[in-house]
Scaffold this active site. Structure first.
Site, mmCIF file in Angstrom:
data_model
loop_
_atom_site.group_PDB
_atom_site.id
_atom_site.type_symbol
_atom_site.label_atom_id
_atom_site.label_comp_id
_atom_site.label_asym_id
_atom_site.label_seq_id
_atom_site.Cartn_x
_atom_site.Cartn_y
_atom_site.Cartn_z
ATOM 1 N N SER A 142 0.873 -1.212 -0.014
ATOM 2 C CA SER A 142 0.074 0.064 -0.001
ATOM 3 C C SER A 142 0.695 1.432 0.075
ATOM 4 O O SER A 142 1.806 1.377 -0.847
ATOM 5 C CB SER A 142 -0.902 0.141 1.100
ATOM 6 O OG SER A 142 -1.951 0.832 1.022
ATOM 7 N N PHE A 143 0.669 2.167 0.966
ATOM 8 C CA PHE A 143 1.535 3.317 1.058
ATOM 9 C C PHE A 143 2.948 2.993 1.040
ATOM 10 O O PHE A 143 3.989 3.443 0.597
ATOM 11 C CB PHE A 143 1.025 4.135 2.278
ATOM 12 C CG PHE A 143 2.059 5.127 2.784
ATOM 13 C CD1 PHE A 143 2.328 6.248 2.175
ATOM 14 C CD2 PHE A 143 2.999 4.822 3.979
ATOM 15 C CE1 PHE A 143 3.172 7.278 2.842
ATOM 16 C CE2 PHE A 143 3.955 5.689 4.418
ATOM 17 C CZ PHE A 143 4.283 7.067 3.853
#
Lengths: 311, 311, 311
Positions: A142-143
């Site tokens: 993700s991030f």
């Protein structure tokens, strides 16, 4: 080998060793039974069914599931902390790998609403250096995709392969937030304003639909407990990624097909929209959403990470 | 527990209870074996293999497959009638749910080429009211998506969640037909003209490729028998959906990845093109085409509908 | 039938015959157990579990996995030769089909850097004619898609169905290369220049990521050994496909969801971008990449090809 001591190969591999019949082929020319296209052993054939002793089958199963030992460093995403990887680390270690899931600046026990992207990257780089880790499979979820991009710029020689797992891959000059559609960026902006401390609290309904859509309600609420309000700055900073896009490190993208943390489709989907930014990469796909597998199917996630990581 | 009365846990769960090893994790810290991320029991470990008594395993399997009881109302699509849901209703009931699949105006035994969208919606609303159904999981398949949109406008307080199963989700002011590419709209127009009674007969080759592409020929022809010429008006009417798009009812979209009743892809695919109209929703994906699972894999469809429906 | 001679039906079908419980339904109205929606037999029910004799179960399993015998002609793609199909041919024959995988002009033992698209098509047409093959399921993989398009123009009456397996489907007047994004066309152009003999050598890293991304390293290198530098001319020739697009032959598209030989997505993906060129077709999807299944999971590939081919 006596027939009486023999077991049917396909059924035994499937029912005892969980190796699907799809992966098995009997080569009539050579007499070898193959698993995943590799010669395993020569079975006895009776009425078209392959038989072998339990020892022979067990050894072949062990060979077929053996993994090349690697060194994993796992970087979690937003609304999560390093405990996200607890079960995955245990599964990786049980398969013979070294596995590290460092907490990074501003998150988990180091929680700080004012953390920056640079501070996070620095904390991961320091972890790698102080632990003298080399030949790393660096995984970003993700991030965390944007973190491993920047970490790779700083310690490219310590990295064997980058694995982006449903991760954001900003282009040079972009922020992570800019990978999302305008309406979602706007919603995050409102949440930041409401927070009073420059964080983005994650409302449960959004978390349920976007991060753990395939989970049971019990599991969803359990996972939600790790979702502290996310420091906003690292998501909003525009990143200089010029060097990243010149690096010659092998890259993989692991995409779970029910992941809705970014809206699916050609424009915003983790795959093919974010993955496309990598240029050439190895695609591995799996079933699941953004977060549930790490909690409910860690052995499956381990297997998929390994497929993404191996040479 | 004596070793002699013990069974290997993973193999027993897989081979007797059809619970895949992927769903199992042994937590070394607590000694608990988990299924789907939930503590199940503490097994005996021998040579790295978990063992437990058949009773303990059976109880854990029952717990892992238990479903929260819900009330389903299932709305079929075009070229079908309420019998489409027969097996799904049986499977839902066997899992402890209440399940209703009302025939709606103009279809099945109520066949009427001149039925309108309003009449269909009214017949479903009346069914819900006269049966005093509340807390409903309202499922719409295909064309049925537009029906549950309008039903939700009229009885929002009786609805717990809307589930769109490979369903059309027209925007305000649009018809169902307008969700399809112009060439398909044109082909339907020709079929209406040829029908002489304002219906759209479904040619078998189109049905085979678009609705039951993964079925055997025998099954395809069997399902085709329910495909009466579809009344054209409800597909062509532009729908006022202003109220629907203000409703605050939880929504799920169940997408089967081989469904070709609408052309797949970013512009016309059920997912992400139709699903996108919902804004925020829970995505559940499965394998299959537009209609076959309801006839050939009803237990699978039941499970996917439950994943879409549960809290 | 005595209870003592009876076996539990679902577990036996799954564990001995590898027929998943998903495919089984017990019809309480008729008392029949169904497989894939077809009545199989009436089991004995005890405590909610179905039982039958091993003979009855074996017969039902045989019926459920029986395939309608067909005649397959398999056309390989670029950076491959006819040996690509060796295991698939063996699996097709074991299921009762006739199966042919002719080497075509310029490839394998007939290797010739200067071969043309016309010469390849002619060699396949000649093979079909000289072997008096009729009622053919003509399968084209990858570049082979353009070959079966042109072969179909010449011997339409001998063809029962066209199956495009992750295949290029150029529109009239286009080349195969033009189906790829400009940057990939450019990279191929550079490789042609460097080759000195008008071929495109395939670098291993590109092959690894684009053709065998889900394979083990051992298998990847094994498959790579068949990848001679590909004659460039047939990939670059613009093809007259006017007749093809008037033919009324049934078409299927078999799409493997991890295939990255063409960049996935709405613009260049095998599905839906290439498949879309066919207009109406039957979609069958499977798991896998561009080449690995033919070597590691031939029984699975056989099954998927049959689903694409059957009436």
């Amino acid at each position: 080998m006596e027939a009486s001591s023999s077991l049917p190969v396909k059924a035994t591999l499937a029912n005892v060793f969980h190796i699907s019949p799809d992966r098995i082929y009997f080569d009539q020319t050579t007499g070898f039974l193959q698993i995943d296209g590799q010669n395993a052993f020569k079975p006895t054939i009776n009425n078209g069914v392959s038989y072998a002793s339990s020892d022979v089958i067990a050894e072949a199963a062990a060979e077929a599931t053996k993994q090349q030992p690697m060194t994993f460093v796992l970087i979690h995403g937003s609304w999560a902390d390093a405990s996200f990887w607890d079960k995955t680390v245990a599964e990786l270690k049980s398969k013979g790998h070294a596995a590290y899931a460092p907490e990074y600046a501003g998150h988990g026990k180091l929680y700080d609403p004012n953390v920056t992207h640079e501070a996070i990257v620095e904390s991961v780089v320091n972890y790698i250096k102080s632990n003298h880790l080399t030949n790393i499979v660096l995984v970003g979820h993700s991030f965390g995709g944007s973190i491993i991009q920047k970490v790779a710029e700083q310690v490219p020689d310590q990295i064997h392969r980058l694995v982006f797992f449903d991760a954001f891959v900003p282009l040079d000059g972009q922020s992570v937030a800019e990978q999302l559609p305008p309406e979602l960026q706007g919603a995050f902006g409102e949440l930041v304003k409401g927070s009073g401390n420059n964080t983005i609290p994650m409302p449960y309904p959004l978390f349920r639909d976007g991060f753990v859509n395939t989970a049971s309600e019990t599991l969803a609420k359990q996972i939600y407990q790790s979702a502290k309000p996310e420091p906003a700055t690292p998501l909003l900073q525009k990143l200089d990624l010029k060097k990243f896009y010149t690096l010659n490190i092998p890259k993989s993208y692991l995409y779970f097909t029910s992941d809705m943390a970014a809206p699916q489709g050609d424009t915003y989907g983790f795959h093919p929209a974010q993955s496309r930014h990598l240029g050439q990469f190895r695609l591995i796909t799996g079933e699941g959403d953004h977060m549930s597998a790490a909690y409910a199917k860690p052995a499956y996630l381990e297997e998929k990470l390994y497929e993404a990581a191996r040479d």
